[in-house]
Design an enzyme around this catalytic site. Sequence first.
Site, PDB file in Angstrom:
ATOM      1  N   TYR A  52      26.320  -7.239   8.377  1.00 50.12           N
ATOM      2  CA  TYR A  52      27.355  -7.141   7.347  1.00 50.12           C
ATOM      3  C   TYR A  52      27.983  -8.515   7.072  1.00 50.12           C
ATOM      4  O   TYR A  52      28.624  -9.111   7.953  1.00 50.12           O
ATOM      5  CB  TYR A  52      28.425  -6.112   7.738  1.00 50.12           C
ATOM      6  CG  TYR A  52      27.875  -4.693   7.888  1.00 50.12           C
ATOM      7  CD1 TYR A  52      26.577  -4.368   7.477  1.00 50.12           C
ATOM      8  CD2 TYR A  52      28.645  -3.680   8.439  1.00 50.12           C
ATOM      9  CE1 TYR A  52      26.069  -3.087   7.601  1.00 50.12           C
ATOM     10  CE2 TYR A  52      28.145  -2.375   8.579  1.00 50.12           C
ATOM     11  CZ  TYR A  52      26.847  -2.100   8.155  1.00 50.12           C
ATOM     12  OH  TYR A  52      26.347  -0.834   8.300  1.00 50.12           O
ATOM     13  N   HIS A 111      19.469  -1.020  13.994  1.00 49.15           N
ATOM     14  CA  HIS A 111      19.905  -0.702  12.627  1.00 49.15           C
ATOM     15  C   HIS A 111      18.903   0.162  11.860  1.00 49.15           C
ATOM     16  O   HIS A 111      19.275   1.033  11.094  1.00 49.15           O
ATOM     17  CB  HIS A 111      20.188  -1.998  11.870  1.00 49.15           C
ATOM     18  CG  HIS A 111      21.236  -1.873  10.822  1.00 49.15           C
ATOM     19  ND1 HIS A 111      22.174  -2.838  10.560  1.00 49.15           N
ATOM     20  CD2 HIS A 111      21.513  -0.876   9.951  1.00 49.15           C
ATOM     21  CE1 HIS A 111      22.957  -2.449   9.579  1.00 49.15           C
ATOM     22  NE2 HIS A 111      22.583  -1.264   9.178  1.00 49.15           N
TER      23      HIS A 111
HETATM   24  P1  NAP Z   1      31.056   5.181   1.386  1.00 52.62           P
HETATM   25  O1  NAP Z   1      31.934   5.308   2.577  1.00 52.62           O
HETATM   26  O2  NAP Z   1      30.185   6.292   0.984  1.00 52.62           O
HETATM   27  O3  NAP Z   1      31.911   4.728   0.108  1.00 52.62           O
HETATM   28  C1  NAP Z   1      32.740   3.604   0.139  1.00 52.62           C
HETATM   29  C2  NAP Z   1      33.339   3.459  -1.255  1.00 52.62           C
HETATM   30  O4  NAP Z   1      34.191   4.570  -1.524  1.00 52.62           O
HETATM   31  C3  NAP Z   1      34.189   2.206  -1.381  1.00 52.62           C
HETATM   32  O5  NAP Z   1      34.030   1.727  -2.692  1.00 52.62           O
HETATM   33  C4  NAP Z   1      35.603   2.726  -1.181  1.00 52.62           C
HETATM   34  O6  NAP Z   1      36.575   1.958  -1.852  1.00 52.62           O
HETATM   35  C5  NAP Z   1      35.482   4.095  -1.819  1.00 52.62           C
HETATM   36  N1  NAP Z   1      36.463   5.031  -1.249  1.00 52.62           N
HETATM   37  C6  NAP Z   1      36.671   5.297   0.068  1.00 52.62           C
HETATM   38  N2  NAP Z   1      37.607   6.222   0.217  1.00 52.62           N
HETATM   39  C7  NAP Z   1      38.024   6.551  -1.033  1.00 52.62           C
HETATM   40  C8  NAP Z   1      38.996   7.455  -1.527  1.00 52.62           C
HETATM   41  N3  NAP Z   1      39.714   8.205  -0.713  1.00 52.62           N
HETATM   42  N4  NAP Z   1      39.181   7.525  -2.884  1.00 52.62           N
HETATM   43  C9  NAP Z   1      38.433   6.755  -3.739  1.00 52.62           C
HETATM   44  N5  NAP Z   1      37.495   5.887  -3.314  1.00 52.62           N
HETATM   45  C10 NAP Z   1      37.304   5.786  -1.977  1.00 52.62           C
HETATM   46  O7  NAP Z   1      30.100   3.897   1.518  1.00 52.62           O
HETATM   47  P2  NAP Z   1      29.399   3.027   2.608  1.00 52.62           P
HETATM   48  O8  NAP Z   1      30.238   1.834   2.885  1.00 52.62           O
HETATM   49  O9  NAP Z   1      28.015   2.826   2.128  1.00 52.62           O
HETATM   50  O10 NAP Z   1      29.247   3.940   3.938  1.00 52.62           O
HETATM   51  C11 NAP Z   1      30.223   3.984   4.960  1.00 52.62           C
HETATM   52  C12 NAP Z   1      29.816   3.162   6.175  1.00 52.62           C
HETATM   53  O11 NAP Z   1      28.589   3.620   6.732  1.00 52.62           O
HETATM   54  C13 NAP Z   1      29.503   1.693   5.882  1.00 52.62           C
HETATM   55  O12 NAP Z   1      30.668   0.955   5.586  1.00 52.62           O
HETATM   56  C14 NAP Z   1      28.785   1.295   7.127  1.00 52.62           C
HETATM   57  O13 NAP Z   1      29.682   1.055   8.188  1.00 52.62           O
HETATM   58  C15 NAP Z   1      27.927   2.532   7.363  1.00 52.62           C
HETATM   59  N6  NAP Z   1      26.571   2.382   6.799  1.00 52.62           N
HETATM   60  C16 NAP Z   1      25.521   2.299   7.654  1.00 52.62           C
HETATM   61  C17 NAP Z   1      24.233   2.127   7.163  1.00 52.62           C
HETATM   62  C18 NAP Z   1      23.072   2.041   8.105  1.00 52.62           C
HETATM   63  O14 NAP Z   1      21.967   1.677   7.685  1.00 52.62           O
HETATM   64  N7  NAP Z   1      23.278   2.363   9.365  1.00 52.62           N
HETATM   65  C19 NAP Z   1      23.992   2.054   5.775  1.00 52.62           C
HETATM   66  C20 NAP Z   1      25.087   2.186   4.919  1.00 52.62           C
HETATM   67  C21 NAP Z   1      26.365   2.355   5.433  1.00 52.62           C
HETATM   68  P3  NAP Z   1      37.442   0.796  -1.130  1.00 52.62           P
HETATM   69  O15 NAP Z   1      36.578   0.173  -0.083  1.00 52.62           O
HETATM   70  O16 NAP Z   1      37.803  -0.094  -2.248  1.00 52.62           O
HETATM   71  O17 NAP Z   1      38.659   1.447  -0.486  1.00 52.62           O
END
Ligand code: NAP
Length: 282
Positions: A52, A111
Amino acid sequence: MEQRVFGGTGKEVPVLGQGTWQMEEDDRDEAIRSLRAGLDLGLTHVDTAELYGHGRVEESIVSEAIAGRRKEVFLVSKVMPSNATYAGTLTACERSLKRLRTDWLDCYLLHWPGSHPLAETVRAFEKLVADGKIRSWGVSNFAVADLDELLTLTKPERIACNQVLYHLEERAIEHAVLPWCEERGVAVVGYSPFGNGRFPKPSSPGGRVLDAIARAHDATPRQVALQFLVRRPSLFAIPKASRVAHLRDNAAAVSLKLTSEELARIDAAFPTGAYSDQLPVI
Ligand code: NAP
């Protein structure tokens, strides 16, 4: 915050955690405030990775957010497959520890499956456990074939979790990966619970179902989605929120209780799709 046993670790971990992917693109101070507000509200499972921001998320955001509060946190990081030789995993872990300004990780993940022998990565993980650098280890983006290979190298109780893509419009894990993990007591951590920001629009058929259920509970559609995504005892979710208002919205999802009829309506509105043992990833 509701806690659940996290796979073979035997440790209780909050059902909702906090993601940190792409946080380096956001307002740093607000992201740190958001992570700390999350810790205050019990979202102590913090998920990060060396990938990240090329280490910047670990170094300049997560380290700052957990400073002085390390013992409260269930800290997870990940080694990139390209680094996941025996020696490469050990040194990648050292680098993450240094960036995070901590002596240990609570869980360390591969990962995604890569080209280095999995046996080397597992051997390195066990060495890191023996040395006290990590308390447990797991995998991410492992399909059933990858999990089966892993099981030739270790006992299921050594695998803390499989972190996989899971949101309302991407339920493929329910076909094979989730049952595999449930049968063996491996925790399933759903990533991108809001589709990485592509949450169903309120005007879409599914969005209307979420909205109606949310209104009945004085809740928000995202809270309804989060509750659905952790409806089984093996499931955890790690939404990412760089804004405190979003974080608070997500944290409040834990007090929402959906009826079996509401769960069935969500299930019907967001079908799982045809059987596949392939695993979608982001
Ligand atoms: P997500 O959690 O599905 O979505 C994040 C988005 O939603 C951001 O734009 C955030 O805005 C917005 N958001 C969050 N809460 C909200 C709410 N209550 N109302 C409106 N908008 C909201 O996306 P993600 O970051 O892809 O997934 C979560 C985590 O999973 C990652 O951060 C990472 O740690 C992990 N991940 C792991 C892998 C892997 O390969 N292992 C891959 C992808 C993700 P703001 O940030 O502006 O608040």
